[in-house]
Design an enzyme around this catalytic site. Sequence first.
Site, PDB file in Angstrom:
ATOM      1  N   GLU A   1      43.103   6.019  51.713  1.00 30.57           N
ATOM      2  CA  GLU A   1      44.433   5.151  51.615  1.00 30.57           C
ATOM      3  C   GLU A   1      44.019   4.362  50.688  1.00 30.57           C
ATOM      4  O   GLU A   1      43.595   3.236  50.775  1.00 30.57           O
ATOM      5  CB  GLU A   1      44.594   4.383  52.921  1.00 30.57           C
ATOM      6  CG  GLU A   1      45.588   5.153  53.964  1.00 30.57           C
ATOM      7  CD  GLU A   1      44.797   6.105  54.837  1.00 30.57           C
ATOM      8  OE1 GLU A   1      43.651   6.023  54.745  1.00 30.57           O
ATOM      9  OE2 GLU A   1      45.483   6.541  55.733  1.00 30.57           O
ATOM     10  N   SER A   2      44.300   4.851  49.517  1.00 31.20           N
ATOM     11  CA  SER A   2      44.050   3.925  48.062  1.00 31.20           C
ATOM     12  C   SER A   2      42.802   3.780  47.576  1.00 31.20           C
ATOM     13  O   SER A   2      41.958   4.677  47.480  1.00 31.20           O
ATOM     14  CB  SER A   2      44.789   2.726  48.349  1.00 31.20           C
ATOM     15  OG  SER A   2      46.203   3.046  48.593  1.00 31.20           O
TER      16      SER A   2
ATOM     17  N   CYS B   1      46.819   1.418  51.823  1.00 27.38           N
ATOM     18  CA  CYS B   1      48.204   1.390  52.380  1.00 27.38           C
ATOM     19  C   CYS B   1      48.268   2.108  53.462  1.00 27.38           C
ATOM     20  O   CYS B   1      47.408   1.777  54.360  1.00 27.38           O
ATOM     21  CB  CYS B   1      48.890   2.275  51.291  1.00 27.38           C
ATOM     22  SG  CYS B   1      48.273   4.022  51.106  1.00 27.38           S
TER      23      CYS B   1
ATOM     24  N   SER C   1      46.115   9.979  44.374  1.00 29.67           N
ATOM     25  CA  SER C   1      45.425   8.535  44.023  1.00 29.67           C
ATOM     26  C   SER C   1      44.703   9.010  42.711  1.00 29.67           C
ATOM     27  O   SER C   1      44.196  10.060  42.710  1.00 29.67           O
ATOM     28  CB  SER C   1      44.508   8.132  45.122  1.00 29.67           C
ATOM     29  OG  SER C   1      45.261   7.803  46.002  1.00 29.67           O
TER      30      SER C   1
ATOM     31  N   HIS D   1      48.424   4.862  42.649  1.00 29.82           N
ATOM     32  CA  HIS D   1      48.752   5.527  44.039  1.00 29.82           C
ATOM     33  C   HIS D   1      50.189   5.932  44.249  1.00 29.82           C
ATOM     34  O   HIS D   1      51.072   5.283  43.929  1.00 29.82           O
ATOM     35  CB  HIS D   1      48.272   4.588  45.268  1.00 29.82           C
ATOM     36  CG  HIS D   1      46.692   4.219  45.058  1.00 29.82           C
ATOM     37  ND1 HIS D   1      45.758   5.108  45.149  1.00 29.82           N
ATOM     38  CD2 HIS D   1      46.120   3.146  44.223  1.00 29.82           C
ATOM     39  CE1 HIS D   1      44.704   4.374  44.772  1.00 29.82           C
ATOM     40  NE2 HIS D   1      44.655   3.338  44.414  1.00 29.82           N
TER      41      HIS D   1
END
Lengths: 362, 362
Positions: B75-76, B90, B255, B271
């Site tokens: 996540e990111s 995120c 990403s 992202h």
Amino acid sequence: MSQSLATMIGDNNTHFFEGVEKLLEVWFTRKDGMTSNCDLRKIPRSQLETIMQEVKCEIISTTSNDELDAYVLSESSMFISARRFILKTCGTTTPLCCLPLLISLAKEYAGYDTVQDLFYSRKNFKRPELQVSPHRSFEEEASMLDQFFSGGRAYCMGSFNRADCWYLYTVSPGRPRYLNNVARHNLPHSWVGKVHREPDQTLEVLMMDLDPEKMKWFWKDICPTAAEATKNSGIDRLIPDMVIDDYQFDPCGYSMNGLMRTVPGGYMTIHITPESEFSYVSFETNVPQKSYKDLIARVVATFGPNQFVMTFFTSVKNGSRIGIEDGDYSVPQYIDYDVGDVQTCCLQGYDLTYALYNRFPS
Amino acid sequence: MSQSLATMIGDNNTHFFEGVEKLLEVWFTRKDGMTSNCDLRKIPRSQLETIMQEVKCEIISTTSNDELDAYVLSESSMFISARRFILKTCGTTTPLCCLPLLISLAKEYAGYDTVQDLFYSRKNFKRPELQVSPHRSFEEEASMLDQFFSGGRAYCMGSFNRADCWYLYTVSPGRPRYLNNVARHNLPHSWVGKVHREPDQTLEVLMMDLDPEKMKWFWKDICPTAAEATKNSGIDRLIPDMVIDDYQFDPCGYSMNGLMRTVPGGYMTIHITPESEFSYVSFETNVPQKSYKDLIARVVATFGPNQFVMTFFTSVKNGSRIGIEDGDYSVPQYIDYDVGDVQTCCLQGYDLTYALYNRFPS
């Protein structure tokens, strides 16, 4: 201010009064633009008394000139001009409760069918838990306003987890909306000129934790009359050439409205809660200044706050913008005060500047 | 982005992913100022994995240069330099949960005993009710940070009763505080120069409701490899001369981290959540630009948002300030977008500019 009418008792039965005001400013217009016969001052006094009932305060005194009717209230002030209604009330008053009535009176008596601009603002309360609905939180106030208006915008200036911040709700239902930003700033002068006739910049200085020596004038046992308090404190020298309507409350507290002789529609208003445990003074004016830095310095020297919040609204018009800058700085700098938060906000047709000052060294 | 690892189910079982990131940036120092042997990159990979466990995400890929370690996460992203830790995550990740561990690792492995500056920021979530504690509201996040730090300040930029706003918590426990404002701006250059070595301005462009035609590259069935997505979308041309580490998620999401060859410590990170029901793209860079207006125009043309938020931090130093102004305007103006809210905020040593843009005509 008014101790007799709005004394509040804190949790532990200690005396407390919320000096922080709620400030409602509403500009009216007509959908067809035919406003030449419209005037909010046609609303009869008896109906203004009904507004006061909704707000839970009373009219104490009135002054007028060609442009403006000014009212000293049991809790702060009211100013009514042809197109603009200003209600500034402290304590546990409920100014937002008068909105439906105000709008209907503006239609019935003054001929307006549209709210052009509305501003509702206040500093954070010292004791929010003592307020009554819809004023128990800014979220609640914004929700209530959202029910009346679509497109209203709620802002918090300053840091909301620390001691001091300032809230603003603004909506412009009677203005062309979603104008392209570039176009908005290039509006033809003829259009802009019609919108607001009155001076259109407002300075507020909201002062906390004041010098007790400077607050003594606002106790009736020291200054029995308002005129003496106005003179001894130096209030009469802040902005000269004002017709002053002042009131000293018993046992303490002070309010004044000033109407400018030389600037049509120009006013100032001051409200003082002098008790050292919760002292608070507010100063507000729309009179254009050559140097706002100097005016703020005079205000601060008169009352001696340990902290103060400054807010400054100015309309954005072709070349006529009045600024609050101090050289390279976006807000005035003072040797005795640190600038804490400084924020600016571009609203529809207005620029807003907010700053928090703390005495240095503290 | 990462659909496989962090798919979330909405109330009515419809697929949803929260692209909006939580962004934590921490600068470290030592009380005695002896930081020449300190380096956050001494924290071993195994300990970084432990941080990831607290945050509830995983490291996917790494790139490094002399100044910076860059991590693509499930996540990111995460960026680690000698003195600065950046974590941007995120979905339903919990970046604030890693703070105690991060601070203790910075002491044990990197030799730092003090947080000098901390910034925690994010846009409002699209579905806040799907977040987990302490990220269910900004008030909750600010309260948690208040427990770690005294003197932190929480701000909301933009109008919090409308669709889009942006939150910031900032604290500078390792900086001299309550410097007189004038003195603060006149700090000797030698002192200022020591504080931050890396480029110290950060632009974020947070984009919503994106052009589906431009989002198609971020679906694996259309672009099987990240390299193709980077090239076909035009991401590789946003800021040239980047070493790019990109990742295409399955079935969709993208990403990338870019490390600048010519600007020491310079990075960018993008992202992408491409699903049209909740599309979101974030762009961030600290690479100084001759014209931020042009860079933002390239970013916006690449992704085609209907709304976007721009935030711009810049350090306030003698003459070296980099601005985001566009002629007389405090933010760039674009023919296809209206500027909604524009706010600026003067922080301790930093100026922050916020603007919300809406496509015009909508």
